[in-house]
Design an enzyme around this catalytic site. Sequence first.
Site, PDB file in Angstrom:
ATOM      1  N   CYS A 189       0.796  -1.242   0.000  1.00  0.00           N
ATOM      2  CA  CYS A 189       0.000   0.000   0.000  1.00  0.00           C
ATOM      3  C   CYS A 189       0.823   1.285   0.000  1.00  0.00           C
ATOM      4  O   CYS A 189       0.402   2.285  -0.565  1.00  0.00           O
ATOM      5  CB  CYS A 189      -1.014   0.004   1.137  1.00  0.00           C
ATOM      6  SG  CYS A 189      -0.298  -0.131   2.773  1.00  0.00           S
ATOM      7  N   CYS A 242      -3.422  -2.480  -1.040  1.00  0.00           N
ATOM      8  CA  CYS A 242      -2.412  -3.412  -0.528  1.00  0.00           C
ATOM      9  C   CYS A 242      -2.080  -4.509  -1.542  1.00  0.00           C
ATOM     10  O   CYS A 242      -1.225  -5.351  -1.293  1.00  0.00           O
ATOM     11  CB  CYS A 242      -2.894  -4.028   0.777  1.00  0.00           C
ATOM     12  SG  CYS A 242      -3.262  -2.771   2.023  1.00  0.00           S
ATOM     13  N   LYS A 254      -6.532  -8.949  10.792  1.00  0.00           N
ATOM     14  CA  LYS A 254      -6.377  -7.497  10.628  1.00  0.00           C
ATOM     15  C   LYS A 254      -7.721  -6.946  10.176  1.00  0.00           C
ATOM     16  O   LYS A 254      -8.224  -7.309   9.115  1.00  0.00           O
ATOM     17  CB  LYS A 254      -5.289  -7.207   9.600  1.00  0.00           C
ATOM     18  CG  LYS A 254      -5.090  -5.721   9.379  1.00  0.00           C
ATOM     19  CD  LYS A 254      -3.917  -5.439   8.466  1.00  0.00           C
ATOM     20  CE  LYS A 254      -3.776  -3.958   8.218  1.00  0.00           C
ATOM     21  NZ  LYS A 254      -2.645  -3.655   7.340  1.00  0.00           N
ATOM     22  N   ARG A 286      -1.952   6.194   8.198  1.00  0.00           N
ATOM     23  CA  ARG A 286      -1.980   6.458   6.755  1.00  0.00           C
ATOM     24  C   ARG A 286      -1.411   7.837   6.447  1.00  0.00           C
ATOM     25  O   ARG A 286      -0.859   8.048   5.365  1.00  0.00           O
ATOM     26  CB  ARG A 286      -3.389   6.249   6.210  1.00  0.00           C
ATOM     27  CG  ARG A 286      -3.748   4.754   6.268  1.00  0.00           C
ATOM     28  CD  ARG A 286      -5.144   4.454   5.762  1.00  0.00           C
ATOM     29  NE  ARG A 286      -5.477   3.059   6.081  1.00  0.00           N
ATOM     30  CZ  ARG A 286      -6.687   2.548   5.989  1.00  0.00           C
ATOM     31  NH1 ARG A 286      -7.688   3.304   5.591  1.00  0.00           N
ATOM     32  NH2 ARG A 286      -6.898   1.275   6.312  1.00  0.00           N
ATOM     33  N   GLU A 323      -8.962 -17.259  10.306  1.00  0.00           N
ATOM     34  CA  GLU A 323      -7.814 -16.624   9.651  1.00  0.00           C
ATOM     35  C   GLU A 323      -6.509 -17.034  10.333  1.00  0.00           C
ATOM     36  O   GLU A 323      -5.518 -17.363   9.673  1.00  0.00           O
ATOM     37  CB  GLU A 323      -7.934 -15.091   9.712  1.00  0.00           C
ATOM     38  CG  GLU A 323      -8.879 -14.471   8.701  1.00  0.00           C
ATOM     39  CD  GLU A 323      -8.246 -14.332   7.309  1.00  0.00           C
ATOM     40  OE1 GLU A 323      -7.149 -14.883   7.077  1.00  0.00           O
ATOM     41  OE2 GLU A 323      -8.856 -13.663   6.455  1.00  0.00           O
ATOM     42  N   LYS A 326      -5.057  -7.172  15.125  1.00  0.00           N
ATOM     43  CA  LYS A 326      -4.859  -5.739  14.929  1.00  0.00           C
ATOM     44  C   LYS A 326      -6.145  -5.075  14.515  1.00  0.00           C
ATOM     45  O   LYS A 326      -6.810  -5.585  13.602  1.00  0.00           O
ATOM     46  CB  LYS A 326      -3.800  -5.566  13.832  1.00  0.00           C
ATOM     47  CG  LYS A 326      -3.521  -4.156  13.428  1.00  0.00           C
ATOM     48  CD  LYS A 326      -2.647  -4.141  12.215  1.00  0.00           C
ATOM     49  CE  LYS A 326      -2.486  -2.689  11.810  1.00  0.00           C
ATOM     50  NZ  LYS A 326      -1.720  -2.545  10.603  1.00  0.00           N
TER      51      LYS A 326
HETATM   52  C1  PBG Z   1      -0.269  -1.632   5.833  1.00  0.00           C
HETATM   53  C2  PBG Z   1      -0.414  -1.375   7.277  1.00  0.00           C
HETATM   54  C3  PBG Z   1      -1.332  -0.532   7.944  1.00  0.00           C
HETATM   55  C4  PBG Z   1      -0.982  -0.569   9.293  1.00  0.00           C
HETATM   56  C5  PBG Z   1       0.092  -1.437   9.414  1.00  0.00           C
HETATM   57  N1  PBG Z   1       0.416  -1.937   8.177  1.00  0.00           N
HETATM   58  C6  PBG Z   1      -2.381   0.364   7.445  1.00  0.00           C
HETATM   59  C7  PBG Z   1      -3.526  -0.116   6.698  1.00  0.00           C
HETATM   60  O1  PBG Z   1      -3.799  -1.310   6.590  1.00  0.00           O
HETATM   61  O2  PBG Z   1      -4.192   0.769   6.147  1.00  0.00           O
HETATM   62  C8  PBG Z   1      -1.658   0.228  10.396  1.00  0.00           C
HETATM   63  C9  PBG Z   1      -0.808   0.511  11.582  1.00  0.00           C
HETATM   64  C10 PBG Z   1      -1.319   1.555  12.498  1.00  0.00           C
HETATM   65  O3  PBG Z   1      -2.436   2.110  12.349  1.00  0.00           O
HETATM   66  O4  PBG Z   1      -0.579   1.869  13.438  1.00  0.00           O
HETATM   67  N2  PBG Z   1      -1.233  -2.391   5.216  1.00  0.00           N
END
Ligand code: PBG
Length: 324
Positions: free
Chosen positions: A121, A129, A195, A205, A233, A248
């Site tokens: 991403c 992504c 996630k 972001r 998952e 997460k």
């Molecule tokens: C990349 C990624 C993200 C985060 C970690 N790896 C952002 C997303 O999926 O948009 C978020 C980490 C955070 O908010 O601290 N895909």
Amino acid sequence: MAFPATRMRRLRKTAVLRDMVRETELTPAHLVQPMFVQLGEGRTPVEPMPGVERMSISNAVEEAGEVHELGVPAVLLFGLPADKDEQASGAYDDEGVVQLAVRALKDAHPGLVVITDVCLCAYTSHGHCGVVREDGTIDNDLSLELLAKTALSHAAAGADAVAPSDMMDGRVAALRTQLDAEGFADVPIVAYSAKFASAFYGPFRDAADSAPAFGDRRSYQMDPANADEAVREALLDVEEGADVVMVKPALPYLDVIRRVKDATRVPVAAYNVSGEYAMVKAAASLRYVDERAVVLEALTGIRRAGADIVITYHARDVAEWLSR
Ligand code: PBG
């Protein structure tokens, strides 16, 4: 035996007794410090995340050394590439920002565990992504090839572990196969297994310049309402070869952390994400909460829920507080 034979307060009488019966430990040894590295010189503050900066590679080397010195064993790297394109070529460029940072970090601090975030991403022009087809949907299987290439280039640069965060189906197996074939069978995979498509990633972001240019991530990240699916998952990722599974964000998903821990019995990481950090920082700056107390309580709660490893932007502060 109930009251008066049982008096729960007996073991809460003194700090010594309380320490003796404490069930959950929070030490810097469980923490991972996320870091944002950029090309060029200097540090750029990330506005919604006070205390977090995008750093040049040399600043990152200095910062990681200090964090390591304080007892935090690992960092998780995110890169800001010079250019973005449809194929995310910056992600698997052997001279890319993360690859250069890994080499510099391992050179300066061989004992520091360097984990790399594996995703497209921050490297795609559209901010998704995976690879986007003409009709705007994501090509899962084509994305796997690029993700595997990315993980391989991180491992070749010296990464101690790779952490796929893209949520494509089959990525753990794709990474494992590629790593094994190229002589990196001993590089662990820390899979972002559950996630969720979360509003708590907003500040990140900004930091990583990775917001999708159109649509959202709900066709690959999970629905926040689902916990059975999160367990599936995680089990699938373990089957595909994940060494650590991750949940997460952390705080709104403590039940998921517990269920994933119970179902998998593998090491579980929880990511205390950017929005969780930003909320604490904002409230603390207004003196609505005591920063140190709420952070220690929140991270202890994440550990109690079942997280072996906690990835948090508070890692450095926590290590400093606990070492005093
Ligand atoms: C990349 C990624 C993200 C985060 C970690 N790896 C952002 C997303 O999926 O948009 C978020 C980490 C955070 O908010 O601290 N895909």
